[in-house]
Design an enzyme around this catalytic site. Structure first.
Site, PDB file in Angstrom:
ATOM      1  CG  ASP A  98     -10.194  -2.204 -38.760  1.00  0.00           C
ATOM      2  OD1 ASP A  98      -9.034  -1.925 -38.263  1.00  0.00           O
ATOM      3  OD2 ASP A  98     -10.513  -2.968 -39.784  1.00  0.00           O
TER       4      ASP A  98
ATOM      5  CG  HIS B  61      -8.099  -1.311 -33.611  1.00  0.00           C
ATOM      6  ND1 HIS B  61      -8.262  -0.230 -34.571  1.00  0.00           N
ATOM      7  CD2 HIS B  61      -8.361  -2.389 -34.579  1.00  0.00           C
ATOM      8  CE1 HIS B  61      -8.667  -0.682 -35.816  1.00  0.00           C
ATOM      9  NE2 HIS B  61      -8.458  -1.736 -35.875  1.00  0.00           N
TER      10      HIS B  61
ATOM     11  CE1 TYR C  90      -5.905  -2.601 -44.174  1.00  0.00           C
ATOM     12  CE2 TYR C  90      -7.027  -4.692 -44.454  1.00  0.00           C
ATOM     13  CZ  TYR C  90      -6.366  -3.826 -43.425  1.00  0.00           C
ATOM     14  OH  TYR C  90      -6.511  -3.889 -42.285  1.00  0.00           O
TER      15      TYR C  90
END
Length: 381
Positions: free
Chosen positions: A179, A358, A307
């Protein structure tokens, strides 16, 4: 900036746990979803079941004891306190490895692999596979400090990690991540400051597919392109919110533990390998351990802000450092090797495990261990 390394122990006051229980009791619930699946988000019935378990059965002190069995430290880098675990191997030939989590994960993801990586002999492995582990919390995550200025994207974190490893006395080391940890680790590869000997990533962000993939895709590449297209249209809304308005989102996540829990748990269902609910792939206590690191540290907004800081930065610069990639089948992005090679110019290892998603270190720890060992086993410091 001080280069002091301070010892740190996790000790959450009981008042914070009492407050959590009160807030769970006071939850105002939304209407149930008008569909029989997860297509509109995490279902009301499932969230209520987990909330009841969190309130009445979950034991934070068990998690606290589990974490505190390892050495924790703090050090200031570039004006931010960085929290990290530093677990030394008993093997004299152990090699340094920094492992980085992402969102919505944490250092909890690595709990099942720390022992086998640092002390493989005790777990039926070989001494040559031993590592001295450094496991930091990203800025704005877990017990690390929260940036109070803009600019803390993956490139800046990568530089901080290099400083951290040097400060610990490791002038040569390996780096691993998934990630955001994969993007930080890839940025370490791009920067290639002469200290990292090789990287391993289990989220392979290689940029737009090359022309030969678009014009003449294999069946696997067709499936990969379709999968990513579905993610962009149906699964990527969380990222756009966190990229554009992390502060607004943060008000809800800071105030409601159930809101924070639901925001995270949905991803552990969608990004695992074939799970109907997250409990199918993960232990419920371990899921709540991870959520607690967000809740008790009030990192809903600060974690989302990564982000905002990182999307749109030059993530796709070529990596010439020795690289290993592991493509777990239910990952968000599953590029082919020829796709990945357009960015990773020195690809030394390519693995395609049979299952997992993930959160590989947490979902399929044995397969994850095999991938890490196979990758770095072929690299020298």
């Amino acid at each position: 900036m001080s280069d002091t390394i301070r010892d740190f122990q996790i000790d959450i006051p009981q008042s914070a746990l009492d407050d959590l229980n009160t807030r769970i009791d006071m939850t105002r619930w939304p209407d149930p979803e008008p569909v029989g699946d997860w297509s509109q988000g995490i279902p009301l019935d499932y969230v209520q079941k987990v909330a009841d378990y969190w309130r009445d059965s979950y034991d934070w002190r068990r998690c606290e004891d589990m974490l505190n069995q390892y050495p924790h430290h703090m050090t200031e880098i570039d004006g931010i306190d960085i929290h990290f675990m530093h677990i030394l191997s008993p093997e004299a030939t152990a090699r340094p490895l920094i492992m980085t989590h992402g969102w919505p994960g944490s250092i909890i993801e690595f709990m099942d692999v720390i022992g086998p990586l640092t002390d493989p002999v005790s777990y039926g492995g070989k001494a040559k596979d031993a590592y001295h582990l450094v496991v930091p919390s990203l800025p704005g995550y877990g017990f690390s400090g929260k940036p109070t200025e803009t600019g803390w994207g993956v490139e800046r974190i990568a530089k901080a990690w290099d400083i951290l490893m040097l400060r610990l006395g490791y002038d040569r080391y390996f780096a691993q991540g998934g990630d955001w940890g994969a993007l930080v680790t890839s940025a370490i590869g791009v920067q290639n400051q002469g200290h990292c000997a090789g990287i391993h990533i289990n989220l392979v962000v290689a940029g737009a597919p090359p022309e030969e993939v678009l014009q003449n895709p294999t069946p696997d590449e067709q499936s990969s392109l379709a999968r990513f297209g579905a993610y962009q249209t149906q699964g990527g809304g969380y990222a756009e919110i966190q990229r554009t308005k992390p502060q607004t989102l943060g008000f809800g996540l800071a105030d409601s533990p159930v809101g924070q829990m639901a925001w995270i748990l949905e991803k552990f269902q969608g990004w695992s390998d074939g799970a109907t609910t997250p409990d199918d792939s993960f232990d419920r206590d371990r899921l709540l351990d991870n959520i607690m690191l967000y809740w008790i540290n009030n990192t809903g907004a600060s974690s989302a802000r990564l982000y905002r800081e990182s999307f749109g930065s030059p993530d796709f610069e070529p990596v010439h450092l020795a690289t290993g990639c592991s493509i777990f089948p239910n990952e968000i992005v599953v590029p082919s090797r020829r796709w990945a090679e357009q960015r990773f110019k020195n690809l030394r290892y390519w693995g395609e495990p049979s299952k997992g998603g993930h959160f590989a270190a947490m979902e399929v720890p044995k397969l994850f261990l095999h991938e890490v060992r196979s990758c770095f086993g072929g690299m020298d410091l």
